[in-house]
Every structure is written in C-alpha cells, then in structure tokens.
Design a protein around this motif. Structure first.
Motif, PDB file in Angstrom:
ATOM      1  N   SER A  88       0.983  -0.880   0.085  1.00 45.19           N
ATOM      2  CA  SER A  88       0.008  -0.438   0.158  1.00 45.19           C
ATOM      3  C   SER A  88       0.319   1.292  -0.033  1.00 45.19           C
ATOM      4  CB  SER A  88      -0.884  -0.040   1.026  1.00 45.19           C
ATOM      5  OG  SER A  88      -2.096   0.924   0.850  1.00 45.19           O
ATOM      6  N   PRO A  90       0.276   4.774   1.030  1.00 48.83           N
ATOM      7  CA  PRO A  90       0.164   5.990   1.338  1.00 48.83           C
ATOM      8  C   PRO A  90       1.297   6.804   2.581  1.00 48.83           C
ATOM      9  CG  PRO A  90       0.125   3.956   3.390  1.00 48.83           C
ATOM     10  CD  PRO A  90       0.257   3.850   2.248  1.00 48.83           C
ATOM     11  N   TYR A  96       4.857  12.273   6.837  1.00 49.77           N
ATOM     12  CA  TYR A  96       3.493  12.705   6.930  1.00 49.77           C
ATOM     13  C   TYR A  96       3.413  13.430   8.290  1.00 49.77           C
ATOM     14  CZ  TYR A  96      -0.744  11.794   9.123  1.00 49.77           C
ATOM     15  OH  TYR A  96      -2.333  11.702   9.094  1.00 49.77           O
ATOM     16  N   HIS A 139       4.446   3.330   6.972  1.00 57.53           N
ATOM     17  CA  HIS A 139       3.710   4.452   6.312  1.00 57.53           C
ATOM     18  C   HIS A 139       1.948   4.738   7.418  1.00 57.53           C
ATOM     19  CE1 HIS A 139       5.897   3.112   2.477  1.00 57.53           C
ATOM     20  NE2 HIS A 139       5.992   2.244   2.451  1.00 57.53           N
ATOM     21  N   HIS A 141      -1.837   6.017   7.230  1.00 63.84           N
ATOM     22  CA  HIS A 141      -3.422   5.701   5.887  1.00 63.84           C
ATOM     23  C   HIS A 141      -3.370   7.928   6.898  1.00 63.84           C
ATOM     24  CE1 HIS A 141      -3.435   2.522   3.774  1.00 63.84           C
ATOM     25  NE2 HIS A 141      -2.912   1.898   4.024  1.00 63.84           N
ATOM     26  N   ASP A 143      -6.402   7.887   7.988  1.00 63.20           N
ATOM     27  CA  ASP A 143      -6.566   8.208   9.015  1.00 63.20           C
ATOM     28  C   ASP A 143      -5.471   7.749  10.133  1.00 63.20           C
ATOM     29  OD1 ASP A 143      -6.252   5.639   8.111  1.00 63.20           O
ATOM     30  OD2 ASP A 143      -8.171   4.325   8.453  1.00 63.20           O
ATOM     31  N   THR A 145      -3.725   5.096  10.202  1.00 64.69           N
ATOM     32  CA  THR A 145      -3.646   3.832  10.388  1.00 64.69           C
ATOM     33  C   THR A 145      -2.437   3.395  10.096  1.00 64.69           C
ATOM     34  OG1 THR A 145      -5.010   3.518   8.442  1.00 64.69           O
ATOM     35  CG2 THR A 145      -5.769   3.245  11.017  1.00 64.69           C
ATOM     36  N   TYR A 147       0.572   1.236   7.948  1.00 70.76           N
ATOM     37  CA  TYR A 147       1.308  -0.359   7.191  1.00 70.76           C
ATOM     38  C   TYR A 147       2.568   0.220   7.860  1.00 70.76           C
ATOM     39  CZ  TYR A 147       2.110  -1.948   2.920  1.00 70.76           C
ATOM     40  OH  TYR A 147       2.179  -2.815   1.980  1.00 70.76           O
TER      41      TYR A 147
END
Length: 309
Positions: A88, A90, A96, A139, A141, A143, A145, A147
């Motif tokens: 994934s 993100p 971030y 990583h 997301h 929201d 969450t 990963y």
C-alpha cells in the motif's frame, strides 16, 4: 518485466530500492487487466547466495506465520529467492510528520498505533521486525492507521542483530516523532520510554505500548481543570472560609457605623477674643494700629493722690 511463481504472474513496473545483493520491486498481477482492481505487490529479490542461505529460513517461516497478513508468496527462480508481500502506498511516516503539524497528543497516538501494529507480528523473525521499524518502511494512512512495507536491506539481514537492535530502532522512532520533547523535561514519562528503549530494559513490545499509554497528553487548560477537579473539596472549603471572612468584615463595619451609640461630646469652636487688657483689638489696617499705639504712648500718665484730712 514478468516474474512467475506457482501462484501467479507478476508484472514489475518499478524498482523501489536497489542494492548489489538485493533488489526491491513494485509489481501488480499480470493477469488482471483492470487497473482499478489490480493489487500492488512488493517483491524482494535476493541475489547473493550467502545472503539467501542466511535468511531463507526466516523467509520460509513467514508462510506459517498467520500474524503477517501482508505475506503473499515465497519462491525461487533461477539463482534468486523471491518474497512477495501486499503493498500500500500512503504517506511515509517522516513525510506525514513533516507535512502535518501534529499536536503532542496526535504524535503519542501515532507512536502507540505503530507499536501496537508491530506487536501483532509476534511470531515474525527478529530480522523482519527490525526491518519493519525502519522509518522508510512505516507508512501512515490519512486516518492514521499504520501500514508496514516489507522492504528488506541486505546489510541488516547479514548482520547479527539482537533484540537490542530492535529497541534502538524504536528509540530512533521516538526521537523522530518527539525531537523537542525528548530534549526538555516537559514529559518525564516520554523520556522514561526513550531511556528504557536505549538501554534495552523492555522485555517485549507490549510493555512499551503500556508505558506509552501512560503518557499524559492533556493540554495546559485540561491539566488546570483536572487540578481543580482533584482539589475540588479544598477549593470549596477555601471559598466558604473567604465568604465567612467577608461577611464578618461587613458585619463589623455595620456594627461600628450604625449600631454602636456615639457618646462623645463634640468640640465647640473657640470664642474669638475681642479685647486683650486695655488694648482694644482693632480691625483696621496695620498702619492704623501703629498710629493708635503711638498716641497712647505720648499721653501723660495721670497720678491720683489722695490727701487725707
């Protein structure tokens, strides 16, 4: 570039990382033409025979580890070993954090989510866990969450890593998320977590999660409110004492001003002196008073002689 295993055919479309002994690719399933439904995969290609011998047991164990849900496949092709995981894309954790102005509470929650997610891989080999805590593999997301991408590094796989290495990686993660707070004494609980990771005091990742959950994330206003709530009875007692003191003060003022009778005799103004001896007090000007005194001084004194019979 196509890569075939016993389960599916992968179409490699990007080289994510490139090392002499290991390549990391991004791929999708070649048999699926609809891009909207295509899954993305991360493939590690181990090229060095010695590296393969060192890590093949750990890679094969991932087949039996139900906690690693991202695991898809492990196979050999030619002289190379391949491990495949779902992927994934993100935000990277460091991107971030740099892009969003996260509050202290948000960053604590982010750290807790990372550690909790890491603790779910309880049966994964230690080298795999160490790779997951690498900031390039974490990583986030939108929201928040978490990963993990299973992109490996050949040097870390060849080195004799210990559990201390894992805790040092977590300490680096704490420093990334809290660069200012770890340099000050604003949060002792956070500093305790950092020191215990650096000294490898912890026995497991769930222990770290418990300590992170104890970190106070309340704002100054919330701390002040909690302080008053904890001392509510004392504050109420202080209010009552202040009210009683105020009532006593006003009662004293009322008693002394309006209730106690005033028995003192007022002092009367003195009567003005109109004459001193034989000298009348003149109301004239100073020149007139001087002339009157001079006239009295020049008048002859009268001597009264009594002649007896």
């Amino acid at each position: 570039m196509l890569l075939q295993s016993n389960q599916r055919v992968y179409s490699i479309y990007q080289t994510l990382r490139s090392y002499k002994d290991l390549q990391v690719y991004l791929a999708n399933e070649a048999s699926v033409s609809n891009q909207a439904t295509q899954k993305q995969y991360l493939i590690n290609e181990f090229r060095n025979p010695e590296l393969i011998r060192n890590c093949i047991e750990d890679m094969l164990s991932l087949q039996k580890d139900a906690t690693v849900a991202e695991f898809v496949d492990v196979f050999t092709s030619g002289a190379c070993l391949y491990t495949v995981f779902t992927y994934s894309q993100p935000y990277l954790l460091k991107d971030y954090v740099a892009r969003h102005r996260l509050s202290f509470g948000n960053r604590v929650n982010l750290l807790k989510n990372i550690l909790f997610k890491l603790s779910t891989y309880s049966q994964a080999p230690l080298p795999v866990l160490i790779h997951l805590v690498d900031t390039d593999n974490i990583h986030v997301h939108p929201d928040e969450t978490i990963y993990f991408s299973f992109a490996f590094h050949p040097e870390q796989l060849q080195s004799s890593s210990t559990i201390n290495t894992l805790y040092l990686k977590i300490a680096n993660l704490v420093l990334l998320l809290f660069p200012k707070e770890t340099d000050s004494r604003s949060n002792k609980q956070l500093q305790m977590v950092l020191k215990k990771c650096e000294r490898a005091v912890y026995q497991s990742i769930p222990e770290i999660v418990k300590d992170v959950e104890r970190i106070d994330t309340s704002t100054f206003t919330e701390k002040l409110k909690n302080w008053f709530q904890e001392r509510k009875s004392q504050v109420q007692l202080l209010k009552n004492i202040s009210l009683v003191a105020l009532l006593l003060f006003f009662s004293f003022i009322l008693y002394t001003r309006f209730i106690v009778p005033d028995n003192t005799t007022p002092v009367q103004a003195p009567v003005p002196v109109q004459q001193v001896g034989e000298l009348p007090v003149s109301n004239g000007s100073p020149e007139q008073e001087t002339e009157a005194l001079e006239e009295q001084a020049t008048e002859p004194a009268l001597i009264h002689v009594d002649v007896g019979n």
